[in-house]
Scaffold this active site. Structure first.
Site, PDB file in Angstrom:
ATOM      1  N   SER A   1       0.934  -1.174   0.077  1.00  0.00           N
ATOM      2  CA  SER A   1       0.093   0.186  -0.071  1.00  0.00           C
ATOM      3  C   SER A   1       0.737   1.031  -0.030  1.00  0.00           C
ATOM      4  CB  SER A   1      -0.774   0.134   1.194  1.00  0.00           C
ATOM      5  OG  SER A   1      -0.208   0.342   2.443  1.00  0.00           O
ATOM      6  N   ASP A   2       0.127   2.229  -0.490  1.00  0.00           N
ATOM      7  CA  ASP A   2       0.882   3.663  -0.048  1.00  0.00           C
ATOM      8  C   ASP A   2       0.906   4.002   1.250  1.00  0.00           C
ATOM      9  OD1 ASP A   2       2.541   5.934  -0.639  1.00  0.00           O
ATOM     10  OD2 ASP A   2       1.283   6.518  -2.390  1.00  0.00           O
ATOM     11  N   SER A   3       1.678   4.916   1.793  1.00  0.00           N
ATOM     12  CA  SER A   3       1.826   5.324   3.456  1.00  0.00           C
ATOM     13  C   SER A   3       0.320   5.606   3.928  1.00  0.00           C
ATOM     14  CB  SER A   3       2.581   6.549   3.367  1.00  0.00           C
ATOM     15  OG  SER A   3       2.707   6.634   4.692  1.00  0.00           O
TER      16      SER A   3
END
Length: 731
Positions: free
Chosen positions: A260-262
């Site tokens: 996932s992104d942050s």
């Protein structure tokens, strides 16, 4: 090691793991050395359950220390995968990715990321979060700086080159890292170009424009893919099973892992599709996500998986499948055999002379000469006795590097002023004026606190503008360096206007009014509106990196010749965005071109535009034969001649249009390009081969890829408005 042996080793570990240890492998923590409180959870997990990955450590001694905690103190001794935003270099900084794309030189881009990988691996990094493959048709969007512009073909070619550079011939190759293409999918289509906003994309646009670059890098062997933040057609990417499983794995055959992104998993709660962390973790795992990148100091949602297994909301087999993908990647990277690095060797590799040389060449090849009326460039060193270098970006080391270059890595930076002074020495007088200051952003950029802050004394801009005018008036030529500061592009850096910030426009108009030869050098990642000043010469150098100053000096004084081309349409006004070159044909094309704004919607500079210090002519554009059967390769031939008096490089571009189809087709589509070098009067025959895949498109009515019988128009030339044309027919 064979796939079977890798799987056997991973399964043996999984059989020994507790649910808590499995959840830990599905977690990536930020590790920010300047901020110890943010690292507490990561350090606790390292010594107990272990950790899947850590993000943002770059000191080789610290990386070894952290690795020892995991390997020597956690129960199963599983090493950590270290990731980092190696976007356009680590120590040696190359042009930002939009600048790399402007080179239209995939072999150069592969070399760039090979060096980026070499430096990253030298300090203990195993995984880079690049390339960014988001199509940016709206240049208001700040993250245009990280990608390759508005075209899916160019983005795919540049993306594949970066994956090959990062990863080498195979995952785990010495001196290479895992490549992590991002953000799947459609992030660049956010509403109004606003970062993090939703993206609503039709099937036709999704399959024909936004997905092809991702398919290309999957076929090239990318080991990782990052999911996007936003909702795609209402479904957040981190929990989008259709995207992460049906398309990525089942359709394209992706075998790596998805991150996932942050904060992207925890954010499922904010986006209203998860009530709590357990909901979010279960949704992500079932969608096909592998590892959660937490935000700094954030509690991972994946920590809720053990209870979710006990509650029967997710099966042990589903969790094991994700864990296996992480462990297999660690095995392939050789971390179980050799988890540590030789920290003493890093200094011999980082920022070496060889790396800096390529950084200069890359900056030279990325520059785009937008205008050169009256052939102001190149300046003649023999005729010029004094030069005025003016502008707020002329002597800014930080802005020369661009975004995603971090102070803890201490990257070298040569400014344009420094480059010009070094080149000219004492033979030519070089005077400098900052001119004006660019106002700071309203909102600080993410990660900006990692930059070294240098306090500047106040500047009386009115007095400094007057000083700059006097300087330009007394000089033989003025070099005016304008544009956007590096933090005006990037994450959380969208803009509503392309106007020069602050009093730069006033400075430009007054210096131009002196009547002296003025060279405008632009630093930016998007179109910039220069107003009515109409400078004769405009050279776009993007954010050119560590050797930007040396490169610009070579370009301005003719020791290098610009050959870059625009990777997006340089529109006149932000209000006209998006306005890509490859749009569908309107029912009323002539009126559509007018746009019915208060100005024409025709871009100031078209996609693919870029001048040289010489000129090129195109002749005898033809198809090898007039008709082809469906699926048969099509050969297009053209002759290109250097019609000027200097050697130069041209990017020969091929565009097609399908005249008749079951759905509307774009007015033009890029389907091939080659960057070539020609001496004066030299002629070369260039050949392109169009495959079945080049001629197919996704038909939203049939929901399938189709190849149809039609006459195809073909153009070959130096930009997307090339005039030299031919046709062929597919029967």
């Amino acid at each position: 090691m064979s796939d079977q042996a890798v799987a056997k080793q991973a399964d043996a570990l999984i059989a020994q793991m507790s649910p808590e240890e499995k959840a830990a492998q599905l977690t990536q923590f930020f590790y920010l050395q300047p901020y110890p409180p943010a690292n507490v959870k990561a350090l606790e997990a390292l010594a107990t359950t272990g950790v899947g990955s850590l993000l943002f450590a770059t000191d080789p001694n610290e990386i070894n220390r952290l690795q020892r905690i995991a390997v020597e103190r956690s129960r199963l001794h599983i090493p950590v995968l270290f990731g980092y935003d190696v976007i356009h270099g680590l120590k040696t900084i190359f042009p930002v990715p939009i600048g790399m794309a402007a080179s239209w030189d995939p072999s150069l881009v592969e070399k760039i990321q090979t060096i980026s990988a070499r430096e990253a691996r030298a300090v203990g990094i195993h995984w880079a979060f690049a390339p960014m493959l988001d199509i940016a048709r709206d240049p208001r969007w700040g993250r245009i700086v990280e990608g390759s512009g508005e075209d899916p073909y160019l983005t795919a070619v540049m993306g594949v080159a970066q994956v090959r550079g990062f990863q080498g011939p195979y995952i785990g190759a010495p001196g290479h890292v895992i490549s992590g293409p991002k953000h799947l999918a459609g992030y660049g289509a956010s509403l109004g170009g606003r970062d993090y906003a939703e993206a609503n994309i039709s099937d036709s646009e999704l399959w024909n424009t936004y997905l092809p670059p991702f398919e290309a890098v999957v076929k090239a062997g990318a080991g990782n893919v990052m999911s996007a933040y936003m909702g795609l057609n209402g479904i957040p990417a981190a929990s989008n099973r259709w995207l992460l499983t049906d398309v990525l794995r089942d359709t394209w055959g992706f075998r790596g892992f998805v991150v996932s992104d942050s904060g992207g998993v925890v954010s499922l709660k904010t986006q209203g599709v998860a009530a709590n962390d357990q909901d979010a973790a279960v949704a992500a795992i079932k969608a096909g996500l592998t590892i959660e990148m937490t935000g700094p100091g954030q509690t991972p949602a994946m920590a809720a998986l053990p209870q979710a297994i006990r509650d029967g909301r997710v099966t042990a087999a589903e969790v094991d499948r994700a864990v296996r993908r992480i462990l297999e990647m660690k095995i392939r990277m050789g971390l179980f055999d050799n988890p540590y690095i030789d920290a003493g060797k890093a200094g011999q590799i980082l920022g070496s002379a060889e790396h800096l040389k390529l950084a200069r060449i890359a900056a030279e090849r990325s520059a785009v000469l937008l205008r050169n009326d009256r052939n102001v460039l190149p300046l003649d060193r023999k005729a010029v006795r004094s030069v005025a270098v003016i502008g707020p970006l002329a002597d800014s080391k930080r802005d020369t590097l661009g975004s995603w270059a971090f102070a803890p890595n201490d990257p070298p930076s040569m400014t344009i002023l420094e480059g010009i002074r070094k080149k000219l020495g004492t033979a030519v007088r070089v005077n400098y004026s900052e001119g004006v200051r660019i106002p700071p952003r309203l909102f600080p950029a993410p990660g900006g606190s990692l930059d070294k802050k240098v306090a500047k004394p106040p500047l009386d801009e009115t007095r400094e503008i007057a000083r700059a005018i006097d300087m330009a008036s007394a000089a033989d030529a003025a070099i005016l360096v304008l544009g956007e500061t590096q933090d005006m592009s990037g994450e959380q850096a969208s803009r509503t206007t392309f106007e020069l910030a602050g009093r730069q426009r006033e400075l430009l108009e007054k210096v131009t009014a002196t009547g002296k030869p003025v060279v405008v050098v632009l630093m930016s990642a998007r179109p910039v509106d220069l107003g009515n000043s109409n400078p004769a010469t405009v050279l776009d150098v993007w954010y050119p990196g560590s050797q930007g100053g040396a490169a610009v000096a070579n370009l301005v004084f003719g020791d290098a010749v610009p050959g870059g081309k625009l990777p997006f349409s340089w529109i006149n006004d932000a209000a006209q965005a998006p306005n890509p070159y490859n749009h569908l044909i309107s029912h009323n094309p002539k009126d559509a071109e007018k746009g019915y704004f208060n100005t024409s919607s025709v871009p100031a500079y078209p996609f693919g535009h870029g001048l040289s210090y010489t000129t090129f002519g195109y002749t005898n554009v033809r198809s090898a034969k007039p008709e082809y059967s469906t699926g048969e390769p099509v050969q297009i031939i053209a002759e290109v001649t250097n019609t000027g008096t200097r050697s130069g490089e041209e990017v020969v571009q091929l565009y097609i249009h399908q005249r008749l189809a079951g759905a509307q087709r774009p007015v033009r589509e890029l389907k091939g390009f080659k960057r070539i070098a020609l001496k004066p009067s030299e002629k070369r025959t260039i050949s392109f081969t169009l495959t079945k895949d080049d001629l197919r498109y996704w038909n939203a009515a049939t929901r399938s890829w189709v190849n149809e019988a039609s006459v195809f128009d073909v153009w070959v030339g130096g930009s997307s408005v090339a005039k030299n044309a031919t046709t062929f027919e597919v029967r």
